[in-house]
Motif scaffolding. Structure first.
Motif, PDB file in Angstrom:
ATOM      1  N   MET A   1     -10.032  -7.791 -16.490  1.00 35.42           N
ATOM      2  CA  MET A   1      -8.935  -7.851 -17.438  1.00 35.42           C
ATOM      3  C   MET A   1      -7.844  -6.887 -16.970  1.00 35.42           C
ATOM      4  O   MET A   1      -8.109  -5.716 -16.727  1.00 35.42           O
ATOM      5  CB  MET A   1      -9.434  -7.454 -18.836  1.00 35.42           C
ATOM      6  N   GLU A   2      -6.622  -7.402 -16.832  1.00 31.27           N
ATOM      7  CA  GLU A   2      -5.500  -6.587 -16.369  1.00 31.27           C
ATOM      8  C   GLU A   2      -4.245  -6.921 -17.170  1.00 31.27           C
ATOM      9  O   GLU A   2      -4.067  -8.059 -17.616  1.00 31.27           O
ATOM     10  CB  GLU A   2      -5.194  -6.816 -14.887  1.00 31.27           C
ATOM     11  N   LEU A   3      -3.382  -5.931 -17.306  1.00 32.79           N
ATOM     12  CA  LEU A   3      -2.041  -6.127 -17.847  1.00 32.79           C
ATOM     13  C   LEU A   3      -1.047  -6.039 -16.702  1.00 32.79           C
ATOM     14  O   LEU A   3      -1.163  -5.157 -15.847  1.00 32.79           O
ATOM     15  CB  LEU A   3      -1.694  -5.043 -18.865  1.00 32.79           C
ATOM     16  N   GLN A   4      -0.089  -6.961 -16.663  1.00 32.53           N
ATOM     17  CA  GLN A   4       0.993  -6.834 -15.699  1.00 32.53           C
ATOM     18  C   GLN A   4       2.319  -6.964 -16.425  1.00 32.53           C
ATOM     19  O   GLN A   4       2.540  -7.904 -17.196  1.00 32.53           O
ATOM     20  CB  GLN A   4       0.896  -7.853 -14.575  1.00 32.53           C
ATOM     21  N   PHE A   5       3.218  -6.026 -16.154  1.00 35.24           N
ATOM     22  CA  PHE A   5       4.499  -5.955 -16.844  1.00 35.24           C
ATOM     23  C   PHE A   5       5.562  -6.657 -16.006  1.00 35.24           C
ATOM     24  O   PHE A   5       5.857  -6.263 -14.888  1.00 35.24           O
ATOM     25  CB  PHE A   5       4.872  -4.495 -17.096  1.00 35.24           C
ATOM     26  N   LEU A   6       6.148  -7.714 -16.581  1.00 39.65           N
ATOM     27  CA  LEU A   6       7.181  -8.482 -15.889  1.00 39.65           C
ATOM     28  C   LEU A   6       8.577  -7.972 -16.218  1.00 39.65           C
ATOM     29  O   LEU A   6       9.501  -8.180 -15.442  1.00 39.65           O
ATOM     30  CB  LEU A   6       7.052  -9.960 -16.257  1.00 39.65           C
ATOM     31  N   GLY A   7       8.708  -7.337 -17.367  1.00 33.46           N
ATOM     32  CA  GLY A   7       9.981  -6.761 -17.756  1.00 33.46           C
ATOM     33  C   GLY A   7       9.740  -5.617 -18.711  1.00 33.46           C
ATOM     34  O   GLY A   7       9.007  -5.775 -19.694  1.00 33.46           O
ATOM     35  N   THR A   8      10.345  -4.459 -18.437  1.00 28.95           N
ATOM     36  CA  THR A   8      10.067  -3.262 -19.227  1.00 28.95           C
ATOM     37  C   THR A   8      11.332  -2.639 -19.814  1.00 28.95           C
ATOM     38  O   THR A   8      11.302  -1.520 -20.310  1.00 28.95           O
ATOM     39  CB  THR A   8       9.351  -2.208 -18.361  1.00 28.95           C
ATOM     40  N   GLY A   9      12.442  -3.374 -19.738  1.00 30.90           N
ATOM     41  CA  GLY A   9      13.710  -2.848 -20.229  1.00 30.90           C
ATOM     42  C   GLY A   9      14.034  -3.314 -21.631  1.00 30.90           C
ATOM     43  O   GLY A   9      13.416  -4.239 -22.167  1.00 30.90           O
ATOM     44  N   ALA A  10      15.030  -2.686 -22.234  1.00 25.32           N
ATOM     45  CA  ALA A  10      15.442  -3.000 -23.603  1.00 25.32           C
ATOM     46  C   ALA A  10      16.833  -3.621 -23.614  1.00 25.32           C
ATOM     47  O   ALA A  10      17.744  -3.134 -22.939  1.00 25.32           O
ATOM     48  CB  ALA A  10      15.443  -1.725 -24.449  1.00 25.32           C
ATOM     49  N   GLY A  11      16.972  -4.701 -24.356  1.00 26.27           N
ATOM     50  CA  GLY A  11      18.296  -5.252 -24.643  1.00 26.27           C
ATOM     51  C   GLY A  11      18.873  -6.173 -23.594  1.00 26.27           C
ATOM     52  O   GLY A  11      19.175  -7.328 -23.859  1.00 26.27           O
ATOM     53  N   GLN A  12      19.037  -5.665 -22.377  1.00 27.82           N
ATOM     54  CA  GLN A  12      19.643  -6.467 -21.323  1.00 27.82           C
ATOM     55  C   GLN A  12      19.054  -6.039 -19.980  1.00 27.82           C
ATOM     56  O   GLN A  12      18.572  -4.924 -19.833  1.00 27.82           O
ATOM     57  CB  GLN A  12      21.157  -6.297 -21.320  1.00 27.82           C
ATOM     58  N   PRO A  13      19.096  -6.922 -18.981  1.00 30.33           N
ATOM     59  CA  PRO A  13      18.554  -6.555 -17.670  1.00 30.33           C
ATOM     60  C   PRO A  13      19.361  -5.426 -17.044  1.00 30.33           C
ATOM     61  O   PRO A  13      20.568  -5.298 -17.258  1.00 30.33           O
ATOM     62  CB  PRO A  13      18.687  -7.849 -16.854  1.00 30.33           C
ATOM     63  N   SER A  14      18.692  -4.612 -16.263  1.00 34.76           N
ATOM     64  CA  SER A  14      19.359  -3.586 -15.474  1.00 34.76           C
ATOM     65  C   SER A  14      18.853  -3.696 -14.041  1.00 34.76           C
ATOM     66  O   SER A  14      17.972  -4.496 -13.739  1.00 34.76           O
ATOM     67  CB  SER A  14      19.051  -2.194 -16.036  1.00 34.76           C
ATOM     68  N   ARG A  15      19.397  -2.894 -13.152  1.00 36.40           N
ATOM     69  CA  ARG A  15      18.950  -2.943 -11.764  1.00 36.40           C
ATOM     70  C   ARG A  15      17.485  -2.526 -11.633  1.00 36.40           C
ATOM     71  O   ARG A  15      16.766  -3.000 -10.754  1.00 36.40           O
ATOM     72  CB  ARG A  15      19.818  -2.035 -10.902  1.00 36.40           C
ATOM     73  N   ALA A  16      17.050  -1.646 -12.517  1.00 30.02           N
ATOM     74  CA  ALA A  16      15.688  -1.105 -12.407  1.00 30.02           C
ATOM     75  C   ALA A  16      14.674  -1.884 -13.231  1.00 30.02           C
ATOM     76  O   ALA A  16      13.495  -1.925 -12.879  1.00 30.02           O
ATOM     77  CB  ALA A  16      15.671   0.358 -12.837  1.00 30.02           C
ATOM     78  N   ARG A  17      15.152  -2.516 -14.313  1.00 25.99           N
ATOM     79  CA  ARG A  17      14.205  -3.142 -15.240  1.00 25.99           C
ATOM     80  C   ARG A  17      14.735  -4.481 -15.751  1.00 25.99           C
ATOM     81  O   ARG A  17      15.894  -4.589 -16.136  1.00 25.99           O
ATOM     82  CB  ARG A  17      13.945  -2.230 -16.454  1.00 25.99           C
ATOM     83  N   ASN A  18      13.850  -5.479 -15.772  1.00 25.54           N
ATOM     84  CA  ASN A  18      14.177  -6.726 -16.451  1.00 25.54           C
ATOM     85  C   ASN A  18      13.815  -6.568 -17.925  1.00 25.54           C
ATOM     86  O   ASN A  18      13.206  -5.580 -18.333  1.00 25.54           O
ATOM     87  CB  ASN A  18      13.426  -7.901 -15.828  1.00 25.54           C
ATOM     88  N   VAL A  19      14.192  -7.549 -18.732  1.00 27.00           N
ATOM     89  CA  VAL A  19      13.892  -7.483 -20.162  1.00 27.00           C
ATOM     90  C   VAL A  19      12.447  -7.901 -20.444  1.00 27.00           C
ATOM     91  O   VAL A  19      11.720  -8.326 -19.561  1.00 27.00           O
ATOM     92  CB  VAL A  19      14.891  -8.331 -20.975  1.00 27.00           C
ATOM     93  N   SER A  20      12.064  -7.839 -21.698  1.00 32.04           N
ATOM     94  CA  SER A  20      10.655  -7.813 -22.107  1.00 32.04           C
ATOM     95  C   SER A  20       9.832  -9.040 -21.734  1.00 32.04           C
ATOM     96  O   SER A  20      10.181 -10.171 -22.067  1.00 32.04           O
ATOM     97  CB  SER A  20      10.570  -7.626 -23.624  1.00 32.04           C
ATOM     98  N   SER A  21       8.723  -8.767 -21.078  1.00 27.98           N
ATOM     99  CA  SER A  21       7.653  -9.744 -20.888  1.00 27.98           C
ATOM    100  C   SER A  21       6.494  -9.035 -20.209  1.00 27.98           C
ATOM    101  O   SER A  21       6.689  -8.169 -19.350  1.00 27.98           O
ATOM    102  CB  SER A  21       8.097 -10.927 -20.029  1.00 27.98           C
TER     103      SER A  21
END
Length: 309
Positions: free
Chosen positions: A1-21
């Motif tokens: 069982m694993e968690l993988q984060f596809l997006g860790t940012g808030a509100g809008q995409p940034s260069r470092a983080r995509n939005v939630s998933s």
């Protein structure tokens, strides 16, 4: 069982983080992947992973803000582009309105799917246990955001005890159907009169894992209830230490509030996500270290990071 984060940012995409998933990989357990939220660009993020869209059998949506759902039409369409693979139906869970959004988007774009989507919509009156299979239960509860928003608690049912095959062989039990009888808890008597007591050769059941994944929320008792004793608690950290007023105004939490929730819930590990784009580099590290002063086992996650349970 694993968690993988596809997006860790808030509100809008940034260069470092995509939005939630994020996805919960249950490949060894049930050969499925469960997705939680699907912000814009999620299907592009998946291309950087080993995730096969056809393995995503269930999608859980926390709320209807765009940074949590704008990726759904594209992902669902891409999931259909698997001509050489089996097309499987998909179960989708979320607040009332998710069906209208998904089906309206597909109709407006002329998208036809070769599989069916089965929707399960919730409001204040019908949250609680939203799913039970032979191996898992999922609970949902309303959080405290600016719109109706859910948190999810995924509970793996206890695993059966394992059979001590080597011990049985040493006790003189011939390999075959008798092993199956012992595995089922039935005692066996050998030809020489030796009694094989099943419970002596079966280990105790192993406690199943608990994963709590929260949507956007102010600090609330519901978060604590959902996170009670969780092996992993995923909590938003839109704001940092000292930002309590602005966090409350916009329906979010600070890193310190998330840490307090984890502490009150006696969770084993806290993962911070949904980070504002204003936090870069050292600022992100400070979000993590500040939270650790309240709850030591805290980690701030990044896009594409994978966490084993």
């Amino acid at each position: 069982m694993e968690l993988q984060f596809l997006g860790t940012g808030a509100g809008q995409p940034s260069r470092a983080r995509n939005v939630s998933s994020l996805v919960l990989k249950l490949l060894d357990e049930i050969n499925e992947i469960w997705m939680f939220d699907c912000g814009e660009g999620t299907q592009r993020q998946i291309l950087e992973t080993t995730i096969k869209p056809r393995k995503v059998r269930r999608i859980f949506i926390t709320h209807l803000h765009g940074d949590h759902i704008f990726g759904l039409p594209g992902f669902l369409a891409s999931r259909a582009f698997q001509a050489n693979e089996e097309q499987t139906d998909l179960e989708m869970y979320g607040p009332v309105g998710i069906r209208n959004y998904v089906m309206g988007s597909l109709r407006a774009s002329g998208t036809r799917l070769p599989y069916r989507i089965h929707f399960h919509e919730f409001d204040d009156n019908n949250s609680g246990k939203v799913l039970e299979t032979d191996k898992f239960k999922v609970y949902a509860e309303k959080l405290d955001h600016t719109v109706f928003c859910l948190g999810y608690r995924v509970v793996q049912k206890d695993l059966e005890g394992t059979l001590d095959a080597e011990g049985l062989r040493k006790a003189g039990l011939p390999f075959g159907p008798l092993f199956g009888m012992v595995k089922k808890g039935q005692n066996v008597v050998l030809d020489d009169g030796t009694k094989i007591i099943a419970k002596d050769f079966i280990s105790e059941p192993k406690k199943g894992k608990v994963v709590t994944i929260l949507g956007d929320t102010r600090k609330t008792d519901a978060s604590v209830r959902l996170g009670l004793g969780a092996d992993i608690l995923v909590h938003e950290s839109t704001y940092g230490k000292g930002d309590d007023k602005i966090a409350h105004k916009h329906g979010h939490s600070t890193n310190m509030q998330a840490a307090q929730v984890a502490k009150e819930a006696s969770a084993k590990r806290l993962l911070l996500n949904h980070v504002s784009a204003r936090f870069l580099g050292r600022d992100c590290k400070k979000l993590e270290t500040d939270a650790q002063t309240v709850f030591k086992n805290t980690h701030l996650v990044w896009d594409l990071e994978e966490i084993n349970l």
